[in-house]
Motif scaffolding. Structure first.
Motif, short mmCIF file in Angstrom:
data_model
loop_
_atom_site.label_atom_id
_atom_site.label_comp_id
_atom_site.label_asym_id
_atom_site.label_seq_id
_atom_site.Cartn_x
_atom_site.Cartn_y
_atom_site.Cartn_z
N LEU A 1 24.17 5.06 14.59
CA LEU A 1 24.77 4.34 15.72
C LEU A 1 24.03 4.63 17.03
O LEU A 1 24.57 4.40 18.11
CB LEU A 1 26.24 4.72 15.86
CG LEU A 1 27.14 4.30 14.69
CD1 LEU A 1 28.49 4.98 14.79
CD2 LEU A 1 27.31 2.80 14.64
N ASN A 2 22.79 5.12 16.92
CA ASN A 2 22.01 5.53 18.10
C ASN A 2 22.87 6.33 19.08
O ASN A 2 23.07 5.92 20.23
CB ASN A 2 21.41 4.32 18.81
CG ASN A 2 20.25 3.75 18.04
OD1 ASN A 2 19.82 4.34 17.02
ND2 ASN A 2 19.72 2.65 18.48
N TYR B 1 9.55 11.38 18.74
CA TYR B 1 9.39 9.95 18.93
C TYR B 1 10.71 9.31 19.34
O TYR B 1 10.78 8.55 20.29
CB TYR B 1 8.93 9.36 17.60
CG TYR B 1 7.93 8.25 17.76
CD1 TYR B 1 6.60 8.54 18.09
CD2 TYR B 1 8.31 6.93 17.59
CE1 TYR B 1 5.69 7.53 18.25
CE2 TYR B 1 7.39 5.92 17.74
CZ TYR B 1 6.08 6.21 18.07
OH TYR B 1 5.18 5.21 18.23
N ILE B 2 11.76 9.68 18.59
CA ILE B 2 13.08 9.09 18.87
C ILE B 2 13.57 9.54 20.24
O ILE B 2 14.12 8.76 21.02
CB ILE B 2 14.09 9.45 17.76
CG1 ILE B 2 13.70 8.68 16.50
CG2 ILE B 2 15.51 9.11 18.15
CD1 ILE B 2 14.34 9.17 15.25
N ARG C 1 11.28 7.53 22.78
CA ARG C 1 11.41 6.07 22.80
C ARG C 1 12.85 5.62 23.03
O ARG C 1 13.11 4.62 23.68
CB ARG C 1 10.91 5.48 21.48
CG ARG C 1 9.46 5.73 21.20
CD ARG C 1 8.58 4.92 22.16
NE ARG C 1 7.19 5.30 22.01
CZ ARG C 1 6.54 6.16 22.82
NH1 ARG C 1 7.18 6.70 23.82
NH2 ARG C 1 5.28 6.44 22.61
N ILE C 2 13.79 6.32 22.40
CA ILE C 2 15.19 5.85 22.50
C ILE C 2 15.98 6.69 23.50
O ILE C 2 17.05 6.29 23.95
CB ILE C 2 15.83 5.83 21.08
CG1 ILE C 2 15.00 4.87 20.20
CG2 ILE C 2 17.27 5.38 21.09
CD1 ILE C 2 15.45 4.74 18.78
N GLY C 3 15.44 7.84 23.87
CA GLY C 3 16.07 8.64 24.92
C GLY C 3 17.22 9.50 24.43
O GLY C 3 18.05 9.95 25.22
N ILE D 1 22.79 -1.01 20.97
CA ILE D 1 23.96 -1.15 20.09
C ILE D 1 25.13 -1.85 20.77
O ILE D 1 25.92 -2.52 20.14
CB ILE D 1 24.38 0.23 19.54
CG1 ILE D 1 25.48 0.11 18.50
CG2 ILE D 1 24.78 1.20 20.65
CD1 ILE D 1 25.76 1.37 17.74
N TYR E 1 15.97 -1.59 28.53
CA TYR E 1 16.09 -0.60 27.45
C TYR E 1 16.03 -1.35 26.13
O TYR E 1 16.60 -2.44 25.98
CB TYR E 1 17.42 0.15 27.58
CG TYR E 1 17.65 1.18 26.51
CD1 TYR E 1 17.15 2.48 26.64
CD2 TYR E 1 18.36 0.86 25.34
CE1 TYR E 1 17.36 3.42 25.63
CE2 TYR E 1 18.55 1.80 24.35
CZ TYR E 1 18.06 3.07 24.50
OH TYR E 1 18.25 4.00 23.51
N TYR F 1 18.35 -1.44 17.54
CA TYR F 1 19.32 -2.54 17.48
C TYR F 1 18.72 -3.79 18.14
O TYR F 1 18.99 -4.91 17.71
CB TYR F 1 20.63 -2.14 18.16
CG TYR F 1 21.51 -1.30 17.24
CD1 TYR F 1 22.53 -1.88 16.50
CD2 TYR F 1 21.30 0.06 17.10
CE1 TYR F 1 23.33 -1.12 15.66
CE2 TYR F 1 22.07 0.83 16.25
CZ TYR F 1 23.09 0.23 15.53
OH TYR F 1 23.86 0.98 14.67
N ASN G 1 6.65 0.64 25.14
CA ASN G 1 7.83 1.25 24.53
C ASN G 1 8.44 0.32 23.48
O ASN G 1 8.76 0.74 22.36
CB ASN G 1 8.85 1.54 25.64
CG ASN G 1 9.92 2.49 25.17
OD1 ASN G 1 9.69 3.26 24.24
ND2 ASN G 1 11.08 2.42 25.78
N VAL H 1 8.83 0.92 19.42
CA VAL H 1 10.08 0.82 18.65
C VAL H 1 9.89 -0.17 17.50
O VAL H 1 10.30 0.08 16.36
CB VAL H 1 11.25 0.40 19.56
CG1 VAL H 1 12.50 0.12 18.74
CG2 VAL H 1 11.54 1.48 20.58
#
Lengths: 250, 370
Positions: free
Chosen positions: A158-159, A186-187, A190-192, B26, B57, B61, B84, B88
């Motif tokens: 669910l990030n 990486y996560i 990239r996703i913070g 999400i 961002y 998802y 970025n 992803v």
């Protein structure tokens, strides 16, 4: 501080009045990779279990995203749980479900995505952790390293804003350990996602963390805090230097 | 609340541009996925360019939204893709991922193939069934000649758990059973003035038939399932492999103490069951049938022979062997994880109860030709 995502204040933790962590306080900044380390039995896993709300502290507070999980209502706690993901030491995959179903479970429960879209998302999540085409395998049919990666995919389903990882590379070969470290980095970049890792794998500590805390069994608390590269050579405490330099006690 | 807006630019009908502004994550993906593919299909857009210049961002998802759009439109292009976003898309294998169901494990629907598979599976399981009983008998012979090799502590623990701890429930159930039997039979026997035979009926039925069977069924439910679950958990957590590697005979180490312990205590439990059932009958006899306690007990003793009692105890010893043997067997057969342990426990109880009834019928046939 506004940037802190987790604040631990004056935490006293233990079981049956046997104090394991005595009066510890620290903060974790949003978006960082934070490592809790220490020798075996120093209370790393106890601290983790308290931070994710599995155990209640003797006293003190644990604030996640401005919610004190030691004193909040059940509904607030449930809301906070949705913001965190956990990779357990033994992966904790459900043996009666396939790897794909394990990853899909939280997505099905907490998102409104249709079933066929969830299938695609599960494929992406599994590719991310290097488990492409393993959706239909049961946990008992895959190796320990694969289970860890599947557990990571489920923790990231669910990030969540914060992911807690308990010994993510313990028992894995160096190549897979390095791959998992790379994936975590990486996560995070990239996703913070904020990563809180419990480990004593030195290689991972130096690769991943800018900030660590080191716990000690005798002091029942934190004996060092800061950049592991700095602590390795310049810590005042000789035991901390020994730990980071992988030296035996004199 | 995080938000995302999108805008179509139809200036060039050959190349329609869809611009996103805000977060693609999400929180925004479900609503986008609910609207966009349907909208694009209804407008029959042939080719689409997606502009990411104002995306603040982007995570997997977001990639999922793009992937579903890619499956709706033949010609999809991206512009202003930041590093970025590119990263992803790469970590989720965006360009190579295929929209097809994952390979399901092969399972034929041909009825003959299924029957064959099932037959082979059962044949293999019967083979293991027989080889395990052989292993158990060999281990018992080994223990007979080398009594020191038996793990006495484990056996005593097993006797305590299977026997001592089961006394309250066996006693209660047997007492109630005796009570019910006496009550039900008295309804008929009263009409003939044969109240006193209630004592004989309860005693004979319990000692030769119901006592051993009821006790065995309770022990199968309590201890047979426990053996299967315990050994099954040891199997999946590699403890049995560890024993094997350390040179222990796993049957001797795990199965023999349980089997011997159970075979010793179940006949004793059966005796308890008989006594409690007779006590149950006695309560009805004294309170409802105008019998005195002395006459009820003396009628009970008259109708029972030592042979009946010993026959019942021999049966219960055989049932005990079946329960412990099947429990251990199912434990050793356990595969997979937690679900496997559950299946082993269920299967242990079901197989034991079936075999108990089967062997009871065999005993009945033997008895009738005695």
């Amino acid at each position: 501080m506004e940037n802190n995502i987790i604040c631990i204040k004056n935490l006293i933790a233990g079981y049956d009045n046997d104090v394991i962590l005595n009066n510890i306080s620290f903060d974790i900044i949003k978006g960082e990779i934070f490592i809790v380390l220490g020798t075996s039995g120093c209370g790393k896993s106890t601290l983790l279990r308290h931070m994710i709300g599995l155990d209640k502290p003797i006293s003190g507070s644990i604030i996640i995203n401005d919610v004190d999980i030691t004193a909040c209502s059940d509904s607030e706690f449930q809301k906070t749980l949705k913001k965190i993901g956990v990779l357990f030491q033994g992966s904790a995959l459900f043996g009666s479900m396939t790897v794909g179903e394990n990853v899909a479970l939280p997505i099905m429960e907490y998102s409104n995505l249709p079933k066929n879209v969830i299938d695609d998302l599960v494929k992406m999540k599994l590719y991310m952790v290097g488990l492409e085409n393993y959706e239909n395998h049961y946990p008992s049919e895959i190796s320990g390293g694969m289970k860890k990666r599947a557990g990571l995919a489920r923790a990231l389903a669910l990030n969540p804003e914060i992911v807690f990882l308990d010994e993510p590379s313990a028992g894995l070969d160096p190549v897979i350990s390095a791959e998992i470290d790379e994936l975590i980095l990486y996560i995070n970049q990239r996703i913070g996602t904020t990563m809180v890792i419990v480990t004593h794998e030195l290689q991972s500590i130096f690769t991943l963390a800018k900030r660590v805390i080191m716990l000690d069994k005798r002091k029942k608390g934190i004996i060092a805090e800061g950049d592991p590269k700095f602590l390795k050579d310049k810590s005042d405490n000789p035991f901390v230097r020994q730990f980071f330099n992988r030296e035996a006690r004199a | 609340m995080q938000s995302l807006t999108y805008k179509f630019n139809y200036d060039n009908p050959e190349n329609i541009i869809l611009s996103f502004k805000g977060r693609m994550d999400i929180s925004t993906a479900p609503s986008l996925l609910a609207k966009l593919p349907r909208l694009i299909k209804s407008k029959k857009i042939p080719s689409l360019t997606i502009n990411f210049s104002e995306v603040t961002y982007f995570d997997d998802y977001g990639a999922l939204v793009l992937f579903e759009l890619k499956n709706t439109i033949a010609n999809l292009k991206f512009i202003n893709v930041s590093n970025n976003i590119n990263d992803v898309l790469n970590i989720v294998n965006f360009n190579k991922i295929e929209k097809k169901p994952s390979l399901k494990k092969y399972r034929s629907f041909n009825i003959f193939v299924r029957m064959g598979e099932s037959l082979l599976e059962n044949a293999l399981s019967v083979k293991y069934f027989i080889s395990f009983i052989g292993g158990v008998i060999l281990s018992l012979i080994y223990v007979f000649f080398r009594p020191k090799s038996l793990r006495y502590n484990d056996m005593i623990t097993c006797m305590e758990k299977t026997g001592v701890e089961a006394i309250p429930i066996v006693g209660l159930i047997s007492f109630l059973l005796g009570l019910i039997m006496a009550f039900m039979s008295s309804l008929q026997l009263k009409q003939f003035g044969a109240n006193i035979y209630v004592a004989s009926l309860v005693a004979l039925a319990m000692v030769s038939e119901l006592g051993p069977i009821m006790t065995a069924i309770i022990v199968a439910g309590r201890s047979g399932s426990a053996f299967a679950a315990e050994i099954g958990t040891m199997k999946i957590s590699e403890e049995i492999d560890a024993l094997y590697i350390m040179g222990f005979d796993t049957t001797l180490f795990l199965a023999v103490p349980r089997i011997l312990g159970t075979v010793i205590v179940v006949p004793v439990l059966t005796l308890f069951s008989d006594v409690f059932a007779i006590a149950g009958g006695l309560v009805i006899g004294v309170t409802m049938l105008d019998l005195s306690a002395t006459s009820y007990i003396s009628q009970t003793l008259n109708s029972l022979s030592l042979f009946e009692v010993i026959w019942g105890l021999i049966k219960s010893a055989v049932f005990a062997f079946i329960i412990a043997w099947v429990g251990c067997l199912r434990g050793f057969e356990t595969k997979g994880g937690a679900a496997g342990v559950g299946n082993a426990a269920t299967s242990a109880v079901v197989t034991s109860i079936f075999l108990i009834i089967l062997f009871d019928s065999i005993f009945a046939v033997i008895r009738s030709y005695w």
